[in-house]
Motif scaffolding. Structure first.
Motif, mmCIF file in Angstrom:
data_model
loop_
_atom_site.group_PDB
_atom_site.id
_atom_site.type_symbol
_atom_site.label_atom_id
_atom_site.label_comp_id
_atom_site.label_asym_id
_atom_site.label_seq_id
_atom_site.Cartn_x
_atom_site.Cartn_y
_atom_site.Cartn_z
ATOM 1 N N GLY A 49 0.829 -1.191 0.000
ATOM 2 C CA GLY A 49 0.000 0.000 0.000
ATOM 3 C C GLY A 49 0.863 1.240 0.000
ATOM 4 N N TYR A 50 0.491 2.233 -0.784
ATOM 5 C CA TYR A 50 1.273 3.453 -0.926
ATOM 6 C C TYR A 50 0.364 4.669 -0.795
ATOM 7 N N PHE A 51 0.849 5.683 -0.128
ATOM 8 C CA PHE A 51 0.167 6.972 -0.077
ATOM 9 C C PHE A 51 1.037 7.951 -0.844
ATOM 10 N N HIS A 52 0.417 8.694 -1.784
ATOM 11 C CA HIS A 52 1.177 9.652 -2.577
ATOM 12 C C HIS A 52 0.222 10.729 -3.081
ATOM 13 N N ASP A 53 0.552 11.981 -2.805
ATOM 14 C CA ASP A 53 -0.226 13.123 -3.299
ATOM 15 C C ASP A 53 -1.729 13.001 -3.053
ATOM 16 N N GLY A 54 -2.103 12.639 -1.825
ATOM 17 C CA GLY A 54 -3.509 12.571 -1.468
ATOM 18 C C GLY A 54 -4.246 11.337 -1.955
ATOM 19 N N ARG A 55 -3.508 10.376 -2.480
ATOM 20 C CA ARG A 55 -4.127 9.139 -2.950
ATOM 21 C C ARG A 55 -3.486 7.944 -2.249
ATOM 22 N N PHE A 56 -4.303 6.910 -2.073
ATOM 23 C CA PHE A 56 -3.816 5.661 -1.523
ATOM 24 C C PHE A 56 -3.980 4.586 -2.591
ATOM 25 N N TYR A 57 -2.929 3.805 -2.782
ATOM 26 C CA TYR A 57 -2.890 2.774 -3.809
ATOM 27 C C TYR A 57 -2.654 1.422 -3.148
ATOM 28 N N LEU A 58 -3.446 0.428 -3.512
ATOM 29 C CA LEU A 58 -3.198 -0.947 -3.097
ATOM 30 C C LEU A 58 -2.769 -1.718 -4.330
ATOM 31 N N CYS A 59 -1.585 -2.318 -4.237
ATOM 32 C CA CYS A 59 -0.961 -2.970 -5.391
ATOM 33 C C CYS A 59 -0.542 -4.385 -5.034
ATOM 34 N N ARG A 60 -0.497 -5.227 -6.031
ATOM 35 C CA ARG A 60 0.004 -6.585 -5.826
ATOM 36 C C ARG A 60 1.505 -6.510 -5.578
ATOM 37 N N SER A 61 1.956 -7.208 -4.550
ATOM 38 C CA SER A 61 3.361 -7.084 -4.143
ATOM 39 C C SER A 61 4.323 -7.712 -5.140
ATOM 40 N N TRP A 62 3.952 -8.764 -5.789
ATOM 41 C CA TRP A 62 4.869 -9.448 -6.694
ATOM 42 C C TRP A 62 5.029 -8.722 -8.017
ATOM 43 N N THR A 63 3.946 -8.146 -8.524
ATOM 44 C CA THR A 63 3.973 -7.560 -9.859
ATOM 45 C C THR A 63 4.020 -6.035 -9.866
ATOM 46 N N GLY A 64 3.625 -5.411 -8.753
ATOM 47 C CA GLY A 64 3.548 -3.955 -8.698
ATOM 48 C C GLY A 64 2.307 -3.394 -9.371
ATOM 49 N N VAL A 65 1.407 -4.263 -9.821
ATOM 50 C CA VAL A 65 0.189 -3.816 -10.493
ATOM 51 C C VAL A 65 -0.760 -3.200 -9.474
ATOM 52 N N CYS A 66 -1.192 -1.985 -9.768
ATOM 53 C CA CYS A 66 -2.150 -1.295 -8.915
ATOM 54 C C CYS A 66 -3.538 -1.883 -9.165
ATOM 55 N N ILE A 67 -4.213 -2.264 -8.077
ATOM 56 C CA ILE A 67 -5.568 -2.809 -8.187
ATOM 57 C C ILE A 67 -6.605 -1.791 -7.722
ATOM 58 N N TYR A 68 -6.295 -1.077 -6.631
ATOM 59 C CA TYR A 68 -7.234 -0.083 -6.097
ATOM 60 C C TYR A 68 -6.541 1.263 -5.922
ATOM 61 N N GLU A 69 -7.283 2.332 -6.189
ATOM 62 C CA GLU A 69 -6.780 3.695 -6.025
ATOM 63 C C GLU A 69 -7.895 4.521 -5.381
ATOM 64 N N LEU A 70 -7.594 5.162 -4.248
ATOM 65 C CA LEU A 70 -8.577 5.947 -3.507
ATOM 66 C C LEU A 70 -8.089 7.371 -3.363
ATOM 67 N N ASP A 71 -8.956 8.321 -3.621
ATOM 68 C CA ASP A 71 -8.662 9.707 -3.270
ATOM 69 C C ASP A 71 -8.990 9.862 -1.796
ATOM 70 N N LEU A 72 -8.044 10.375 -1.017
ATOM 71 C CA LEU A 72 -8.278 10.621 0.402
ATOM 72 C C LEU A 72 -8.378 12.123 0.616
ATOM 73 N N VAL A 73 -9.560 12.570 1.010
ATOM 74 C CA VAL A 73 -9.833 13.984 1.211
ATOM 75 C C VAL A 73 -9.801 14.270 2.708
ATOM 76 N N GLU A 74 -8.928 15.198 3.110
ATOM 77 C CA GLU A 74 -8.830 15.527 4.539
ATOM 78 C C GLU A 74 -10.117 16.163 5.029
ATOM 79 N N THR A 75 -10.509 15.770 6.248
ATOM 80 C CA THR A 75 -11.684 16.310 6.915
ATOM 81 C C THR A 75 -11.279 16.733 8.326
ATOM 82 N N GLU A 76 -12.198 17.343 9.059
ATOM 83 C CA GLU A 76 -11.903 17.735 10.442
ATOM 84 C C GLU A 76 -11.569 16.533 11.315
#
Length: 137
Positions: A49-76
């Protein structure tokens, strides 16, 4: 290898991605855990899992292929997951059921990142045991 080096090695979502209905609120503490990410420590651990520029990515560890990408919006109270996308390139990921992907993504984030015990979302009704199905994912 630094965090940015690890991030640069992932295979980002292509045009073959789809929005899914995954929305979740994360506390400040959970947001920090998402920002720290996840690194597979052995061949048995299948996700990074990686966090970069307000996004979180879940990727397969062996291949590096990204499967899920989430925009994380800061809240209070922490952050909110919005605009969640899933890989739909059949050469990289064969799942096609959006509902199942929402359940699987929630399971992965809850168990692997946040340390919350949630049951594995079984999709198989055949003779495959739950443990075998979970290990393959």
């Amino acid at each position: 290898m630094t965090g940015s080096d690890r991030f640069s090695s992932i295979k980002m979502l292509s045009g073959k991605s789809e929005l899914i209905e995954y929305h979740r609120q994360f506390s400040h503490g959970e947001y920090k855990q998402l920002q720290q990410g996840l690194t597979a420590r052995s061949m048995d651990e299948k996700w990074n899992g990686y966090f970069h520029d307000g996004r979180f990515y879940l990727c397969r560890s062996w291949t590096g292929v990204c499967i899920y990408e989430l925009d994380l919006v800061e809240t209070e109270s922490g952050c909110s997951a919005e605009n969640t996308r899933v890989n739909r390139d059949p050469s990289q990921y064969r799942e096609t059921d959006n509902r199942y992907d929402v359940l699987l993504l929630d399971f992965l984030i809850s168990n692997l990142i946040l340390g919350e015990p949630k049951p594995f979302p079984r999709r198989s009704t055949d003779d495959v045991s739950g443990e075998v199905e979970q290990y393959s994912v």
